[in-house]
Design a protein around this motif. Structure first.
Motif, PDB file in Angstrom:
ATOM      1  N   ASP A  20     -17.728  46.108 -22.010  1.00 39.37           N
ATOM      2  CA  ASP A  20     -16.184  46.915 -22.262  1.00 39.37           C
ATOM      3  C   ASP A  20     -16.006  47.531 -21.059  1.00 39.37           C
ATOM      4  O   ASP A  20     -14.643  47.553 -20.646  1.00 39.37           O
ATOM      5  CB  ASP A  20     -16.126  47.692 -23.259  1.00 39.37           C
ATOM      6  N   GLY A  21     -16.968  48.169 -20.539  1.00 45.37           N
ATOM      7  CA  GLY A  21     -16.598  48.895 -19.257  1.00 45.37           C
ATOM      8  C   GLY A  21     -17.804  49.629 -18.428  1.00 45.37           C
ATOM      9  O   GLY A  21     -18.933  49.493 -18.917  1.00 45.37           O
ATOM     10  N   ALA A  22     -17.380  50.094 -17.117  1.00 45.46           N
ATOM     11  CA  ALA A  22     -18.557  50.864 -16.366  1.00 45.46           C
ATOM     12  C   ALA A  22     -18.074  51.728 -15.665  1.00 45.46           C
ATOM     13  O   ALA A  22     -16.751  51.861 -15.188  1.00 45.46           O
ATOM     14  CB  ALA A  22     -19.111  49.649 -15.582  1.00 45.46           C
ATOM     15  N   ALA A  23     -19.005  52.858 -15.438  1.00 52.51           N
ATOM     16  CA  ALA A  23     -18.630  53.737 -14.369  1.00 52.51           C
ATOM     17  C   ALA A  23     -20.170  53.803 -13.400  1.00 52.51           C
ATOM     18  O   ALA A  23     -21.152  53.855 -13.779  1.00 52.51           O
ATOM     19  CB  ALA A  23     -18.713  55.012 -15.032  1.00 52.51           C
ATOM     20  N   PHE A  24     -19.519  54.051 -12.138  1.00 52.54           N
ATOM     21  CA  PHE A  24     -20.672  53.799 -11.049  1.00 52.54           C
ATOM     22  C   PHE A  24     -20.126  54.571  -9.847  1.00 52.54           C
ATOM     23  O   PHE A  24     -18.904  54.848  -9.759  1.00 52.54           O
ATOM     24  CB  PHE A  24     -21.317  52.570 -10.704  1.00 52.54           C
ATOM     25  N   SER A  25     -21.053  55.044  -8.932  1.00 47.74           N
ATOM     26  CA  SER A  25     -20.463  55.568  -7.534  1.00 47.74           C
ATOM     27  C   SER A  25     -20.687  54.352  -6.559  1.00 47.74           C
ATOM     28  O   SER A  25     -21.300  53.526  -6.592  1.00 47.74           O
ATOM     29  CB  SER A  25     -21.546  56.806  -7.275  1.00 47.74           C
ATOM     30  N   SER A  26     -19.538  54.447  -5.714  1.00 46.43           N
ATOM     31  CA  SER A  26     -19.358  53.630  -4.528  1.00 46.43           C
ATOM     32  C   SER A  26     -19.473  54.626  -3.267  1.00 46.43           C
ATOM     33  O   SER A  26     -19.516  55.921  -3.439  1.00 46.43           O
ATOM     34  CB  SER A  26     -17.995  52.904  -4.514  1.00 46.43           C
ATOM     35  N   GLU A  27     -19.572  54.158  -2.033  1.00 53.36           N
ATOM     36  CA  GLU A  27     -19.360  54.650  -0.955  1.00 53.36           C
ATOM     37  C   GLU A  27     -18.269  55.758  -0.816  1.00 53.36           C
ATOM     38  O   GLU A  27     -18.223  56.676  -0.100  1.00 53.36           O
ATOM     39  CB  GLU A  27     -19.586  53.910   0.218  1.00 53.36           C
ATOM     40  N   ASP A  28     -17.077  55.351  -1.359  1.00 54.22           N
ATOM     41  CA  ASP A  28     -15.887  56.111  -1.320  1.00 54.22           C
ATOM     42  C   ASP A  28     -15.408  56.721  -2.620  1.00 54.22           C
ATOM     43  O   ASP A  28     -14.575  57.323  -2.553  1.00 54.22           O
ATOM     44  CB  ASP A  28     -14.708  54.939  -1.229  1.00 54.22           C
ATOM     45  N   GLY A  29     -16.446  56.974  -3.534  1.00 54.50           N
ATOM     46  CA  GLY A  29     -16.671  57.845  -4.668  1.00 54.50           C
ATOM     47  C   GLY A  29     -16.863  57.054  -5.928  1.00 54.50           C
ATOM     48  O   GLY A  29     -16.954  55.964  -5.865  1.00 54.50           O
ATOM     49  N   PRO A  30     -16.570  57.738  -7.174  1.00 55.84           N
ATOM     50  CA  PRO A  30     -16.460  56.827  -8.487  1.00 55.84           C
ATOM     51  C   PRO A  30     -15.731  55.959  -8.679  1.00 55.84           C
ATOM     52  O   PRO A  30     -14.424  55.934  -8.129  1.00 55.84           O
ATOM     53  CB  PRO A  30     -16.567  58.238  -9.408  1.00 55.84           C
ATOM     54  N   VAL A  31     -16.189  54.888  -9.765  1.00 54.87           N
ATOM     55  CA  VAL A  31     -15.281  53.905  -9.889  1.00 54.87           C
ATOM     56  C   VAL A  31     -15.321  53.664 -11.424  1.00 54.87           C
ATOM     57  O   VAL A  31     -16.591  53.725 -12.136  1.00 54.87           O
ATOM     58  CB  VAL A  31     -15.835  52.372  -9.374  1.00 54.87           C
ATOM     59  N   ILE A  32     -14.413  53.313 -11.917  1.00 52.91           N
ATOM     60  CA  ILE A  32     -14.386  52.943 -13.363  1.00 52.91           C
ATOM     61  C   ILE A  32     -13.795  51.727 -13.559  1.00 52.91           C
ATOM     62  O   ILE A  32     -12.666  51.456 -12.987  1.00 52.91           O
ATOM     63  CB  ILE A  32     -13.446  54.084 -14.276  1.00 52.91           C
ATOM     64  N   THR A  33     -14.481  50.808 -14.296  1.00 52.67           N
ATOM     65  CA  THR A  33     -13.816  49.518 -14.445  1.00 52.67           C
ATOM     66  C   THR A  33     -13.891  49.376 -15.952  1.00 52.67           C
ATOM     67  O   THR A  33     -15.003  49.429 -16.461  1.00 52.67           O
ATOM     68  CB  THR A  33     -15.029  48.504 -13.739  1.00 52.67           C
ATOM     69  N   LEU A  34     -12.806  48.551 -16.400  1.00 53.78           N
ATOM     70  CA  LEU A  34     -12.656  48.257 -17.741  1.00 53.78           C
ATOM     71  C   LEU A  34     -12.339  46.631 -17.729  1.00 53.78           C
ATOM     72  O   LEU A  34     -12.024  46.072 -16.852  1.00 53.78           O
ATOM     73  CB  LEU A  34     -11.402  48.850 -18.498  1.00 53.78           C
ATOM     74  N   THR A  35     -13.022  46.134 -18.948  1.00 53.52           N
ATOM     75  CA  THR A  35     -12.732  44.553 -18.986  1.00 53.52           C
ATOM     76  C   THR A  35     -11.767  44.464 -20.201  1.00 53.52           C
ATOM     77  O   THR A  35     -11.444  45.306 -20.971  1.00 53.52           O
ATOM     78  CB  THR A  35     -13.856  43.936 -19.403  1.00 53.52           C
ATOM     79  N   GLY A  36     -11.202  43.212 -20.284  1.00 52.25           N
ATOM     80  CA  GLY A  36     -10.298  42.882 -21.384  1.00 52.25           C
ATOM     81  C   GLY A  36     -10.733  42.421 -22.539  1.00 52.25           C
ATOM     82  O   GLY A  36     -10.361  41.370 -23.251  1.00 52.25           O
TER      83      GLY A  36
END
Length: 163
Positions: A20-36
């Protein structure tokens, strides 16, 4: 990058997954990903809130980390951090107020009552019915009246597949 430094990406449902979704850190900061995975307003806002609370409460603030939260909202396996993110998402989406308000109407929840609560609390009717359905107070089929697609409301710049 957004005003608070969290990147947002929306993906089409990833076939044969329960993501459904994910949260993680990248080199540029946090990322939130959601799916359909579930193209519904209630699911979108719950998962966005859930992942945002992972960013706020569980990801390291200063440095990039390998910590990744990949979430399946239907899973029975729930860690302490998942419970905490769920509780905070439920709180921000007014779950307790919704359940309390509709307690006396169980068995006969009208569209007017849903709209009344929605209007007075400035929350989408789909979220109200979604919370009631998730908590087994109404059937998920009740949601169809209030179901509204999210996929077509997400600006293209946030869609990884640009569909």
């Amino acid at each position: 990058m957004g005003k608070v430094g969290v990147k947002f990406v929306f993906l089409s449902h990833l076939s044969k997954t329960y993501l459904d979704g994910a949260a993680f850190s990248s080199e540029d900061g946090p990322v939130i990903t959601l799916t359909g995975r579930y193209d519904r307003v209630d699911n979108f806002w719950f998962n966005l809130a859930h992942e945002a609370f992972h960013v706020l409460l569980h990801l390291p603030k200063k440095e990039k980390s390998n910590m990744v939260f990949m979430d399946d909202s239907t899973s029975d396996i729930v860690s302490k951090k998942e419970k905490e993110a769920n509780q905070m998402a439920e709180k921000i989406l007014l779950q307790d107020q919704i359940l309390e308000f509709f307690e006396e109407y169980l068995g006969y929840i009208t569209e007017e009552k849903v709209k009344e609560f929605s209007f007075s609390h400035k929350i989408h009717p789909s979220i109200v019915v979604g919370i009631l359905a998730f908590n087994q107070k109404v059937s998920y089929s009740t949601l169809h009246r209030f179901k509204e697609s999210v996929r077509d409301k997400i600006p293209l710049k946030y869609k990884a597949d640009n569909k």
